[in-house]
Design a protein around this motif. Structure first.
Motif, mmCIF file in Angstrom:
data_model
loop_
_atom_site.group_PDB
_atom_site.id
_atom_site.type_symbol
_atom_site.label_atom_id
_atom_site.label_comp_id
_atom_site.label_asym_id
_atom_site.label_seq_id
_atom_site.Cartn_x
_atom_site.Cartn_y
_atom_site.Cartn_z
ATOM 1 N N GLY A 86 0.815 -1.201 0.000
ATOM 2 C CA GLY A 86 0.000 0.000 0.000
ATOM 3 C C GLY A 86 0.852 1.256 0.000
ATOM 4 N N SER A 87 0.193 2.375 -0.332
ATOM 5 C CA SER A 87 0.924 3.618 -0.529
ATOM 6 C C SER A 87 1.525 4.156 0.766
ATOM 7 C CB SER A 87 0.007 4.668 -1.152
ATOM 8 O OG SER A 87 -1.136 4.871 -0.345
ATOM 9 N N ALA A 88 0.936 3.865 1.922
ATOM 10 C CA ALA A 88 1.497 4.364 3.177
ATOM 11 C C ALA A 88 2.873 3.771 3.439
ATOM 12 C CB ALA A 88 0.554 4.039 4.327
ATOM 13 N N VAL A 89 3.012 2.453 3.248
ATOM 14 C CA VAL A 89 4.310 1.810 3.433
ATOM 15 C C VAL A 89 5.297 2.313 2.388
ATOM 16 C CG1 VAL A 89 5.518 -0.386 3.512
ATOM 17 C CG2 VAL A 89 3.214 -0.218 4.432
ATOM 18 N N ARG A 124 -9.682 36.026 0.509
ATOM 19 C CA ARG A 124 -9.966 37.328 -0.086
ATOM 20 C C ARG A 124 -11.355 37.836 0.299
ATOM 21 N NH1 ARG A 124 -10.185 37.183 -6.361
ATOM 22 N NH2 ARG A 124 -8.267 36.000 -5.978
ATOM 23 N N HIS A 125 -12.299 36.914 0.449
ATOM 24 C CA HIS A 125 -13.687 37.319 0.696
ATOM 25 C C HIS A 125 -14.137 37.023 2.131
ATOM 26 C CE1 HIS A 125 -14.278 38.260 -3.544
ATOM 27 N NE2 HIS A 125 -13.667 37.127 -3.827
ATOM 28 N N ASN A 126 -13.161 36.788 3.012
ATOM 29 C CA ASN A 126 -13.446 36.647 4.454
ATOM 30 C C ASN A 126 -14.444 35.535 4.761
ATOM 31 O OD1 ASN A 126 -11.759 38.923 5.190
ATOM 32 N ND2 ASN A 126 -13.380 40.249 4.391
ATOM 33 N N VAL A 127 -14.267 34.401 4.104
ATOM 34 C CA VAL A 127 -15.082 33.231 4.409
ATOM 35 C C VAL A 127 -14.393 32.449 5.519
ATOM 36 C CG1 VAL A 127 -16.052 31.074 3.519
ATOM 37 C CG2 VAL A 127 -15.969 33.103 2.053
ATOM 38 N N ALA A 128 -15.050 32.361 6.668
ATOM 39 C CA ALA A 128 -14.456 31.664 7.813
ATOM 40 C C ALA A 128 -14.399 30.166 7.540
ATOM 41 C CB ALA A 128 -15.273 31.942 9.070
ATOM 42 N N LEU A 129 -13.246 29.568 7.788
ATOM 43 C CA LEU A 129 -13.045 28.141 7.577
ATOM 44 C C LEU A 129 -12.796 27.440 8.907
ATOM 45 C CD1 LEU A 129 -10.690 28.138 4.445
ATOM 46 C CD2 LEU A 129 -13.168 27.820 4.503
ATOM 47 N N GLU A 130 -13.149 26.164 8.950
ATOM 48 C CA GLU A 130 -12.860 25.316 10.099
ATOM 49 C C GLU A 130 -12.375 23.966 9.584
ATOM 50 O OE1 GLU A 130 -16.609 25.526 12.019
ATOM 51 O OE2 GLU A 130 -17.636 24.220 10.587
ATOM 52 N N PRO A 131 -11.683 23.192 10.389
ATOM 53 C CA PRO A 131 -11.168 21.899 9.910
ATOM 54 C C PRO A 131 -12.297 20.940 9.539
ATOM 55 C CG PRO A 131 -10.036 22.589 11.905
ATOM 56 C CD PRO A 131 -11.201 23.511 11.749
ATOM 57 N N PHE A 132 -12.064 20.204 8.492
ATOM 58 C CA PHE A 132 -12.936 19.093 8.108
ATOM 59 C C PHE A 132 -12.179 17.809 8.410
ATOM 60 C CE2 PHE A 132 -14.217 15.724 5.261
ATOM 61 C CZ PHE A 132 -15.603 15.787 5.266
ATOM 62 N N VAL A 133 -12.776 16.935 9.197
ATOM 63 C CA VAL A 133 -12.117 15.688 9.584
ATOM 64 C C VAL A 133 -12.408 14.642 8.514
ATOM 65 C CG1 VAL A 133 -11.852 13.928 11.351
ATOM 66 C CG2 VAL A 133 -12.397 16.282 12.012
ATOM 67 N N GLN A 134 -11.402 14.300 7.722
ATOM 68 C CA GLN A 134 -11.548 13.280 6.688
ATOM 69 C C GLN A 134 -11.312 11.887 7.266
ATOM 70 O OE1 GLN A 134 -12.382 13.307 3.401
ATOM 71 N NE2 GLN A 134 -11.975 11.132 3.152
ATOM 72 N N VAL A 135 -10.233 11.728 8.003
ATOM 73 C CA VAL A 135 -9.880 10.422 8.560
ATOM 74 C C VAL A 135 -10.041 10.458 10.069
ATOM 75 C CG1 VAL A 135 -8.033 8.733 8.883
ATOM 76 C CG2 VAL A 135 -8.241 9.934 6.696
ATOM 77 N N ASN A 136 -10.843 9.546 10.588
ATOM 78 C CA ASN A 136 -11.001 9.368 12.030
ATOM 79 C C ASN A 136 -10.690 7.907 12.339
ATOM 80 O OD1 ASN A 136 -11.898 8.915 14.666
ATOM 81 N ND2 ASN A 136 -13.624 10.315 14.475
ATOM 82 N N HIS A 137 -9.638 7.679 13.074
ATOM 83 C CA HIS A 137 -9.207 6.312 13.345
ATOM 84 C C HIS A 137 -10.172 5.558 14.252
ATOM 85 C CE1 HIS A 137 -5.557 8.133 11.752
ATOM 86 N NE2 HIS A 137 -5.138 6.914 11.487
ATOM 87 N N ASN A 138 -11.104 6.277 14.875
ATOM 88 C CA ASN A 138 -12.088 5.617 15.725
ATOM 89 C C ASN A 138 -13.433 5.433 15.026
ATOM 90 O OD1 ASN A 138 -12.275 4.405 18.340
ATOM 91 N ND2 ASN A 138 -13.754 5.981 18.920
ATOM 92 N N GLY A 162 -7.725 8.309 2.690
ATOM 93 C CA GLY A 162 -7.059 9.397 3.385
ATOM 94 C C GLY A 162 -5.661 9.685 2.880
ATOM 95 N N MET A 163 -5.106 8.781 2.066
ATOM 96 C CA MET A 163 -3.768 8.986 1.518
ATOM 97 C C MET A 163 -3.798 9.733 0.191
ATOM 98 S SD MET A 163 -2.359 5.146 2.165
ATOM 99 C CE MET A 163 -2.760 4.288 3.684
ATOM 100 N N LEU A 164 -4.976 9.803 -0.439
ATOM 101 C CA LEU A 164 -5.074 10.472 -1.722
ATOM 102 C C LEU A 164 -4.740 11.950 -1.574
ATOM 103 C CD1 LEU A 164 -8.338 8.817 -3.077
ATOM 104 C CD2 LEU A 164 -5.984 8.267 -3.703
ATOM 105 N N GLU A 213 -5.960 14.695 -2.666
ATOM 106 C CA GLU A 213 -7.044 15.613 -2.345
ATOM 107 C C GLU A 213 -7.614 15.406 -0.944
ATOM 108 O OE1 GLU A 213 -6.793 15.145 -5.730
ATOM 109 O OE2 GLU A 213 -6.592 17.294 -6.057
ATOM 110 N N PHE A 214 -7.338 14.270 -0.313
ATOM 111 C CA PHE A 214 -7.942 13.972 0.985
ATOM 112 C C PHE A 214 -6.945 14.026 2.139
ATOM 113 C CE2 PHE A 214 -11.131 11.161 -1.469
ATOM 114 C CZ PHE A 214 -11.907 12.277 -1.750
ATOM 115 N N GLN A 215 -5.728 14.462 1.865
ATOM 116 C CA GLN A 215 -4.735 14.516 2.931
ATOM 117 C C GLN A 215 -5.019 15.706 3.848
ATOM 118 O OE1 GLN A 215 -0.964 14.603 0.908
ATOM 119 N NE2 GLN A 215 -1.262 12.601 -0.037
ATOM 120 N N THR A 216 -4.628 15.571 5.097
ATOM 121 C CA THR A 216 -4.860 16.658 6.049
ATOM 122 C C THR A 216 -3.911 17.822 5.755
ATOM 123 O OG1 THR A 216 -3.309 15.584 7.556
ATOM 124 C CG2 THR A 216 -5.629 15.116 7.870
ATOM 125 N N THR A 217 -4.317 19.036 6.037
ATOM 126 C CA THR A 217 -5.576 19.416 6.672
ATOM 127 C C THR A 217 -6.601 19.767 5.597
ATOM 128 O OG1 THR A 217 -4.418 20.266 8.595
ATOM 129 C CG2 THR A 217 -6.635 21.115 8.226
#
Length: 537
Positions: free
Chosen positions: A26-29, A143-157, A272-274, A276-280
């Motif tokens: 796999g890609s992680a290894v 630029r347009h002051n859009v407030a962002l917050e983290p999106f959790v893609q991978v949750n190990h639980n 989660g390794m792709l 586009e889906f890597q943190t953050t």
């Protein structure tokens, strides 16, 4: 067959080794080995476009008030163009869309849903997350002051579920990940120790690889993956570490390798390794349509005509004529003229409109199908996934037709209600299966599927739901453009080329289909090329 260039023998052998690691473990290894061997690299950054030169007062008509259309209109107006925008709906944003309590939506077939979510709860039927490497969209938010917050893609639980494996009981993501990586690392370590790898791999590379596998796979001193504290530190303990006389942890027992491999549950680990889906990853606070609302405020209501259905696009060497009618009532068409046209309508819609374009562009428009996709949002009385199962954000995966359950990435620990993305099949049979159902049946079946993961509480805590099947959305007739390499080779350049006085933009005119980043970058590219023609003409 060995490479003929002897200067490349060493590096080529390493590439072959890394490819084998990726295929087997796999890609992680593979990435762990790449890091040890010094091959991992960063990706480049791209800036925003500049439209220098005199626009000569040219008029541009933009079709579609999604992100691509609004970005194009904003930048063209700043460059001195006279801009008007036509939009089918009575709101801006296109697929950048959020459903909240009180909203209504009518799909093809005439069935109308009224969203009954409580205040503060919502569902993003379209885009729902922003990768850290989508620089253009993030720049818009800054630029347009859009407030962002983290999106959790991978949750190990969170859960991984296969209805035909392990008695149909879900397993924690961390269990599947730790056991798959550990067991494949053990296999590869054995092959490495027995000198069964490419003879060109040097002794130093072999030692580095074994060190990487032992650390990455939580193997013991004999390179075995078993019930030990190092492995339990990845997959969880049978008895967690504590305090006082009861502090000593007990290691957990790995899943049987044969059943794990047969289950196919490990395939979800790659998500989660792709790139586009890597943190953050991010999400706009309060809903994805915060981006669309910010762009619309910048653009101004005087620029956009809502509720207009385009029926014809005519062009000549002198300019462009677009005929459009009232989207709800029809009636006599109205004509709008301009010097140039930027069209961001989905190809599923554009292919049904009479238009004057050359054969190559028309063939490209007609050639690209759109993927099916459906989303179901369910509101629950309490956040049982947090309170009972300690799942805070992230995604659970299943082989059932709902495909996944995504948990909210905000409002953690709040005592109130919550909305789960309870189904999101994308492409394939399951997406068409949900699209063929009535909205009420989508919700009913999503409850059935979710109960196999979360148990009876899934039904007991349910309050209300809403669903969107993209092939039944009147203004897109599908989720996103579906390209193959063969179609790209034949049609992509023709789709993106300026045809006389018309240029297309949108996620379908990008190498990032289905992403807002693709739509925005496509718009930037289209208006840069259009501007060069105007100032150079």
């Amino acid at each position: 067959m060995p490479d003929q260039d002897t200067d490349e023998q060493g590096p080529r052998s390493r590439r072959e080794l890394l490819a084998m690691i990726g295929a087997v473990a796999g890609s992680a290894v593979m990435y762990e080995a790449m890091t040890n061997l010094g091959h991992a690299q960063e990706s480049p950054h791209r800036g925003a476009p500049r439209l220098d030169g005199d626009a000569r007062g040219a008029k541009v008509l933009v079709l579609g008030a999604g992100l691509a259309g609004m970005v194009a209109a904003i930048e063209l107006r700043k460059a001195g163009y006279q801009v008007q925008l036509l939009e089918y709906q009575n709101r801006a944003g296109g697929r950048c869309w959020t459903l909240r309590g009180g909203d209504t939506y009518t799909e093809l077939g005439g069935e109308t849903q009224r969203c009954e979510f409580d205040r503060g709860q919502y569902l993003n039927p379209g885009p729902w997350r922003i990768p850290y490497n989508h620089h253009a969209v993030l720049e818009l938010c800054r630029r347009h002051n859009v407030a962002l917050e983290p999106f959790v893609q991978v949750n190990h639980n969170a859960w991984i579920h296969n209805s035909r494996s392990f008695g149909g009981k879900p397993k924690r993501y961390r269990e599947i990940q730790a056991d798959f990586i550990g067991q494949t690392s053990e296999l590869l370590a054995k092959a490495t120790q027995q000198d069964k790898l490419d003879a060109e791999v040097t002794r130093e590379d072999k030692e580095a690889l074994l060190a990487a596998l032992r650390r990455w796979g939580a193997l013991d001193a004999d390179y075995r993956y078993n019930a030990n504290l190092a492995a339990s530190d990845r997959r969880g303990f049978a008895k967690d570490p504590g305090g006082g006389l009861s502090a000593r942890p007990e290691p957990s027992q790995p899943l049987p390798m044969s059943e794990l491999m047969r289950s196919g549950m490990w395939r979800y680990l790659a998500n989660g390794m792709l790139y586009e889906f890597q943190t953050t990853m991010f999400q706009p606070a309060g809903g994805m349509d915060a981006i669309a609302q910010a762009l619309f405020r910048e653009l101004g209501p005087e620029i956009v005509r809502f509720g207009r259905k385009v029926t014809e696009i005519r062009q000549s060497d002198a300019g462009v004529r677009v005929l459009h009618v009232d989207a709800a009532q029809g009636g006599n068409p109205v004509e709008t003229t301009a010097d140039w046209c930027v069209c961001t309508l989905p190809l599923t819609i554009l292919s049904q409109i009479e238009m004057d374009v050359g054969g190559p562009m028309q063939a490209a428009i007609d050639a690209i199908p759109y993927d099916a996709s459906a989303k179901v949002g369910l509101q629950f009385k309490r956040r049982f996934w947090e309170q009972d199962e300690q799942i805070f954000g992230g995604i659970s995966y299943t082989d059932l037709p709902n495909s996944l359950i995504s948990y909210p990435s905000t409002g953690f620990m709040s005592p109130g209600k919550g909305v789960l993305l309870a189904a999101y099949p994308y492409g394939g049979v399951y997406a068409y299966q949900l699209s063929a159902m009535s909205p009420s049946d989508r919700i009913r079946h999503s409850l059935d599927w979710g109960s196999q993961i979360h148990g009876q509480k899934y039904r007991d805590e349910f309050e209300t739901g809403v669903s969107v099947a993209w092939h039944r959305v009147p203004w897109t007739l599908g989720c996103a453009g579906t390209w193959t390499e063969a179609k790209r080779a034949q049609h992509y350049d023709n789709l993106c080329a300026i045809d006389n006085r018309l240029v297309l933009a949108g996620e379908h005119a990008s190498y990032l289909p289905a992403w807002q980043e693709g739509a925005v970058l496509s718009a930037y590219d289209a208006i840069q090329r259009l501007h060069r023609r105007v100032v150079g003409g």
